[in-house]
Design an enzyme around this catalytic site. Structure first.
Site, PDB file in Angstrom:
ATOM      1  N   ASP A   1       0.872  -1.168   0.000  1.00  0.00           N
ATOM      2  CA  ASP A   1       0.000   0.000   0.000  1.00  0.00           C
ATOM      3  C   ASP A   1       0.913   1.223   0.000  1.00  0.00           C
ATOM      4  OD1 ASP A   1      -2.117   1.754   0.097  1.00  0.00           O
ATOM      5  OD2 ASP A   1      -3.158   0.726   1.725  1.00  0.00           O
TER       6      ASP A   1
HETATM    7  C1  BGC Z   1      -5.114   3.109   0.121  1.00  0.00           C
HETATM    8  C2  BGC Z   1      -5.182   2.167  -1.044  1.00  0.00           C
HETATM    9  C3  BGC Z   1      -5.012   2.950  -2.322  1.00  0.00           C
HETATM   10  C4  BGC Z   1      -3.712   3.702  -2.289  1.00  0.00           C
HETATM   11  C5  BGC Z   1      -3.461   4.506  -3.544  1.00  0.00           C
HETATM   12  C6  BGC Z   1      -3.896   3.982   0.058  1.00  0.00           C
HETATM   13  O1  BGC Z   1      -3.981   4.942   1.038  1.00  0.00           O
HETATM   14  O2  BGC Z   1      -5.111   2.391   1.325  1.00  0.00           O
HETATM   15  O3  BGC Z   1      -6.399   1.469  -1.037  1.00  0.00           O
HETATM   16  O4  BGC Z   1      -5.052   2.076  -3.418  1.00  0.00           O
HETATM   17  O5  BGC Z   1      -3.748   4.588  -1.188  1.00  0.00           O
HETATM   18  O6  BGC Z   1      -4.318   5.581  -3.629  1.00  0.00           O
END
Ligand code: BGC
Length: 736
Positions: free
Chosen positions: A302
């Site tokens: 993530d």
């Molecule tokens: C989220 C993800 C997301 C990523 C990119 C993160 O903060 O937890 O679900 O895909 O950001 O935006």
């Protein structure tokens, strides 16, 4: 930390979009394991672009399997090239600071093309309910929690098709969707992004949506692995959970995503599980994901969830997103120092390449780009259909609904008129092309006088309600990634507003535009309640169709609605939000309805509950076989559940038949657990016989001493009905 402080991929997006042409370079020698070999010709290194002579590319032989092709390609890559695949390319050096705000527009993650070898760039875009990251000209679908309320995997599959098609046509070849974590805490800020509180149910929905997405081109990315069950302290929180609970509650949606969905990627989560960050957790990444689930795609971190180089690389992280903080130069150094072997690097790159080959990313050009208009009439129609199929009728006293067309209606509350609520917040946010307000939707459909009031002044709202035949209060929550809700009550003055309106008009209906469960202190004073969730761009049209009976509601709760804030499975601080950074999963297997049943606690509305404008009767349950022998602890392959369902009312409609299994009590399982379900559409008076299968897991528990699933002998009750608390039909199966 404010979730709007995000990294920016804008500059990179522009460079990359100009750099996806395929070039050919002189013939390759075989493996070139050291860093002195040919430099990467890629977007990240455009100076190396463009040579002319064709090279032999044995990995382009389509008769080979994705695994074989990936193996051949890895052999042809330099270490430089391999490491380039293992991280995103960000314009920003720092993640999560004000210097790196949320991308204005563009793919939220990118990995550069390697043109020398014909490896395309990876463009990653968010989107749980439509393409995110500020894309315009896209369709806003209902939130996943809404779609899941249809209890219809076929609808989720179509949802995946629409989402996948729009991602693909926007030039994204990795769709960061779906979110499949089990909802453990009712206040979880991302409840709306997920499917609900049951592992089996989430697994069915996940597999269906993933298949839909991947059928349209992009690689789907299931997130967030694992125990990502709260937003509070999400960058550091430690989920303390026992092995059996991990296996039986939190892992099954991921198992289904692999086995049935054939998902290409997983995103490892921000949180720690049992003291170790998800993206360097060998138990999660190697033991469970690779060895047990046999996952053969890649794990990306993530955004900002990578915390180390050597541990992350050696324990199973394949790709750092969105930048190269740990997997750029530090990884090269770790290889030079012998702390990470080339074999480990090869394994990671192969994991990335296998789904790329499987999805044909090296075999075809991707049309469309970020500026394409990807909306279609069919997608608009699907958004509406999904919203109708998602809306749950929770209460309908005196059959007030469906409404008479000529009734005068007072539409109360901002969500009813000036601020329709189509979606939740955070990385999943979609720029909706429009959101039809309930006031407009009802106005188009109703023949009576329609008035509205924003509900700011309770006295005025009550007067508006009193003057109409029926008052409909639209109430909402503001749920977003990054924050858990502080409590389960509707925020602001909404509870007071509902009470004031209900006191003024007996025929008051509440429509909830929420992403998760809310308390309803006014429940006995209102005539009707609909849970419409965050229902996407067609909000008002769908709600009007339900209110006037053009669509007969058939959705059911994918999670429990509690009666009070304290009668929930995670009521103690130690459980949520945690103490000293640790959230104790002390409820163990008793997540969601399992806890209500185990503690004999009455919920407000149980898991699996939802009404219809017609009525149904279930009878003639038959379970086949009813007795069998287990060979050395192996559960039966398949047990068939057969039941007749009749529409006994006056409208065509659909019913969800739910089958739960109660284990022999010595197994230590919760009282009963969902193991199968089927949605049946029936004309008035029609009877259909429904058959579905209970799989091996229905009769297995995870034995922590043996480290495997096992079937214990005994008598298992099979309970069939229409919610977790309404299971009138029983049968038994005895396993010897
Ligand atoms: C989220 C993800 C997301 C990523 C990119 C993160 O903060 O937890 O679900 O895909 O950001 O935006």
């Amino acid at each position: 930390m404010n979730i709007s402080m995000r990294w920016s991929g804008r500059a990179v997006a522009l460079i990359l979009s100009a750099a996806c042409a395929v070039f050919f370079v002189p013939a390759l020698t075989n493996a070139q394991p050291d860093r002195s070999s040919a430099p990467v010709k890629s977007a990240a290194n455009p100076a190396n672009a463009g040579t002319s002579a064709p090279i032999r590319r044995p990995w382009m032989d389509r008769s080979l399997s994705p695994e074989q092709r990936a193996g051949l390609l890895v052999k042809a890559m330099t270490l430089d090239e391999k490491i380039h695949m293992m991280h995103g390319v960000g314009a920003c050096a720092e993640v999560w600071t004000e210097k790196c705000p949320m991308p204005i527009k563009g793919y939220v993650g990118e990995a550069p093309a390697i043109d020398r070898l014909g490896i395309p760039h990876l463009n990653l875009a968010d989107g749980r309910a439509g393409v995110g990251n500020k894309a315009v000209n896209v369709t806003l679908l209902p939130a996943p929690i809404a779609a899941a309320s249809s209890w219809d995997p076929a609808l989720l599959n179509e949802f995946g098709h629409v989402l996948g098609k729009e991602e693909w046509d926007k030039g994204a070849n990795v769709a960061l969707s779906p979110t499949i974590d089990v909802v453990r805490v009712p206040e979880w800020g991302r409840t709306f992004e997920s499917y609900g509180e049951d592992p089996y149910f989430n697994g069915r929905m996940a597999a269906a949506e993933i298949k839909g997405i991947q059928a349209e081109g992009p690689i789907a990315d299931a997130n967030m692995y694992l125990t990502m069950n709260q937003e509070n302290s999400r960058f550091s929180s430690d989920s303390v959970v026992d092995e059996r609970t991990l296996q039986e509650i939190y892992l099954p949606p991921y198992a289904a995503a692999v086995a049935e969905g054939h998902v290409g990627t997983f995103m490892c989560a921000y949180v720690k599980t049992n003291g170790v960050y998800s993206c360097e957790n060998a138990h999660l990444l190697r033991d469970l994901l690779r060895k047990e689930l046999k996952f053969d795609g890649w794990v990306m971190s993530d955004w900002g969830a990578t915390h180390s180089t050597v541990d992350a690389a050696n324990h199973g992280l394949d790709q750092e997103m969105p930048i190269d903080e740990y997997f750029g130069a530090p990884l090269e150094k770790a290889v030079e120092d012998g702390k990470v072997t080339v074999a480990t690097i090869d394994e990671h790159v192969r994991n990335i390449l296998i789904p790329m080959f499987r999805q044909g990313l090296l075999d075809r050009q991707q049309p469309g780009n970020w500026d394409s208009n990807v909306r279609t009439d069919a997608h608009t129609a699907f958004s509406r259909k999904a919203a109708e199929e998602s809306t749950i009728l929770l209460k309908n006293q005196g059959a007030l609904l469906p409404l008479r067309a000529d009734a005068s209606i007072a539409v109360i509350g901002e969500a009813g008129s000036t601020k329709p609520k189509g979606e939740g917040g955070g990385s999943s946010e979609v720029v909706a092309p429009y959101i039809v307000s309930p006031f407009d939707g009802i106005g188009k459909r109703g023949k009576g006088k329609i008035t509205s009031d924003d509900g700011a002044d309770l006295y005025k709202a009550a007067a508006t309600a009193r003057a109409a035949d029926v008052a409909i209060v639209f109430a909402r929550t503001e749920e977003t990634e990054g924050y858990d809700r502080p409590g389960l009550n509707l925020p602001g003055n909404q509870d007071a507003l509902i009470s004031a309106v209900a006191a003024a008009n007996k025929k008051t209906i509440v429509v909830l535009d929420t992403g998760g469960p809310v308390l309803m202190p006014w429940i006995d004073r209102v005539a009707g309640v609909l849970e419409a969730w965050y229902s996407g761009q067609e909000d008002g049209n769908a709600i009007a169709a339900i209110l006037y009976g053009d669509f007969n509601p058939s959705a059911k709760l994918p999670l429990t609605f509690p009666r009070t804030a304290t009668e929930i499975p995670t009521a103690s601080k130690e459980q949520w939000p945690g103490v000293n950074g640790r959230s104790l999963y002390s409820e163990g297997l008793n997540v969601g309805y399992r806890w209500y049943d185990a503690t004999h606690t009455q919920p407000l509305f149980p898991f699996g509950f939802g009404l219809s404008y017609t009525t149904f009767r279930l009878n003639r349950l038959a379970v086949e076989p009813r007795e069998l022998k287990s060979k050395s602890g192996a559960a039966p392959e398949a047990v068939l559940v057969k039941v007749d369902v009749t529409n006994t009312g006056t409208r065509d409609g659909a019913e969800v038949v739910e089958a739960y299994v109660a284990d022999p009590s010595k197994n230590g399982e919760p009282p009963h657990q969902l193991r199968g379900f089927a949605k049946v559409r029936l004309k008035v008076g029609e009877t259909k016989s429904v058959t579905f299968t209970l799989d091996r897991r229905s009769f297995s528990i995870y034995d922590v001493s043996l480290h495997r699933w096992t079937c214990l002998p005994g008598t298992y009750d099979v309970l069939v009905g229409t919610s977790s608390r309404d299971l009138p039909l029983h049968d038994r199966i005895t396993i010897r």
